[in-house]
Design an enzyme around this catalytic site. Structure first.
Site, PDB file in Angstrom:
ATOM      1  N   SER A 146      46.936  14.749  -0.912  1.00  0.00           N
ATOM      2  CA  SER A 146      46.315  16.049  -1.156  1.00  0.00           C
ATOM      3  C   SER A 146      46.979  16.698  -2.355  1.00  0.00           C
ATOM      4  O   SER A 146      48.131  16.384  -2.700  1.00  0.00           O
ATOM      5  CB  SER A 146      46.485  16.949   0.078  1.00  0.00           C
ATOM      6  OG  SER A 146      46.103  18.278  -0.205  1.00  0.00           O
ATOM      7  N   TYR A 159      51.633  21.110   6.564  1.00  0.00           N
ATOM      8  CA  TYR A 159      50.654  20.237   5.912  1.00  0.00           C
ATOM      9  C   TYR A 159      51.179  19.775   4.554  1.00  0.00           C
ATOM     10  O   TYR A 159      51.087  18.586   4.220  1.00  0.00           O
ATOM     11  CB  TYR A 159      49.331  20.983   5.747  1.00  0.00           C
ATOM     12  CG  TYR A 159      48.227  20.151   5.138  1.00  0.00           C
ATOM     13  CD1 TYR A 159      47.554  19.190   5.887  1.00  0.00           C
ATOM     14  CD2 TYR A 159      47.857  20.314   3.808  1.00  0.00           C
ATOM     15  CE1 TYR A 159      46.543  18.422   5.333  1.00  0.00           C
ATOM     16  CE2 TYR A 159      46.841  19.551   3.244  1.00  0.00           C
ATOM     17  CZ  TYR A 159      46.194  18.613   4.008  1.00  0.00           C
ATOM     18  OH  TYR A 159      45.195  17.848   3.446  1.00  0.00           O
TER      19      TYR A 159
END
Length: 283
Positions: A146, A159
């Site tokens: 990501s 995250y």
């Protein structure tokens, strides 16, 4: 690699979203086997039925990748029933969007890290040795990280931690394979911004950075996989923000990220952790 025709492809989080699109692409190109890993049994069965109807040689497996023992057991079944995959997509993932001190140690922190950071390592460890040994053909591993693995962001601490881990590990494995002379095994690390899969429902857009569509991302990832591209970052604004992060003093970059690129406010209206990508049962 011109296509995946005649090759065995394994995709985690394959029942829905981008995983399902990768599976469709594999079937369309005539893969010898399309191995689907997912925790959602109902959706897994639907996807397998759809792909079989399209002529695919599909092999669905119900797997909870948050658990090492489940990965080990499923990998053994794949080797025995289908054979070692030559192309691996580590696509399964989950997200939590809240301040760090609001995370539950097990349900949030351990769960997120087990799926986003540890599972790709465990899965690669199962199949990478056979990829290395298969010197007669090109092998591929794609790890979906990501942009949060490159830039810190409020309400994404765990995250970000999981995706920074995935990014660093994935690129390090790429370098190790090159250094050890295993150039036929190519690793692609993917760092996209928000994608409209439902995982990031409510997230705000950034400057010049729209929410990406699954089809746009998967098309680019598929092309990058074939050529063995080392890194795929999208869109172009992530390159700019990453460069500025390395050049500017921390406080100045924080100001630019908050008020110019509007990165630091993207999770202010996040409405839930979404369905995830076929990863595992929550504790």
């Amino acid at each position: 690699m011109q296509s995946v025709a005649g090759r065995k492809v394994l995709i985690t989080g394959a029942a829905m979203g981008m995983g399902k699109i990768y599976a469709r692409l594999a079937v369309r190109e005539g893969a010898a086997a399309v191995i689907l890993w997912d925790i959602n049994q109902a959706e897994l069965e639907k996807t397998a039925a759809e792909l079989k109807a399209a002529g695919g040689a599909v092999h669905p497996y119900l797997v909870d990748v948050s658990k090492l023992e489940a990965i080990t057991e499923a990998a053994a079944k794949v080797r025995a029933e289908v054979g070692d995959p030559e192309i691996l997509f580590n696509n399964a993932g989950v997200v939590r969007g809240k301040y760090f001190w609001e995370h539950h140690a097990v349900k949030d922190i351990a769960f997120t890290m087990s799926i986003n950071a540890m599972a790709p390592m465990y899965i690669a460890r199962e199949f990478l040795p056979a990829m290395i040994a298969s010197r007669g053909s090109e092998q591929r591993m794609v790890n979906i990280a990501s942009a949060a693995g490159l830039i810190a962001n409020p309400r994404m601490s765990v995250y970000c931690a999981s995706k920074w881990s995935c990014t660093g590990w994935s690129d390090s494995v790429r370098l190790e394979l090159e250094q050890a002379g295993h150039a036929h095994v190519r690793v692609t690390t993917v760092n996209p911004t928000y994608i409209s899969t439902g995982m990031f429902e409510g997230a705000k857009t950034m400057l010049f950075t729209p929410i990406l569509t699954p089809q746009y991302v998967t098309d680019r990832v598929w092309a990058a996989m074939k050529v063995g591209r080392p890194r795929l970052i999208m869109p172009w604004t992530v390159y700019v923000s990453s460069a500025l992060r390395g050049l500017l003093p921390v406080r100045l970059f924080d100001w630019v990220a908050r008020y110019v690129f509007r990165v630091y406010g993207t999770m202010d209206t996040f409405s839930g952790h979404g369905p995830g990508h076929g990863a595992g049962h929550e504790p």
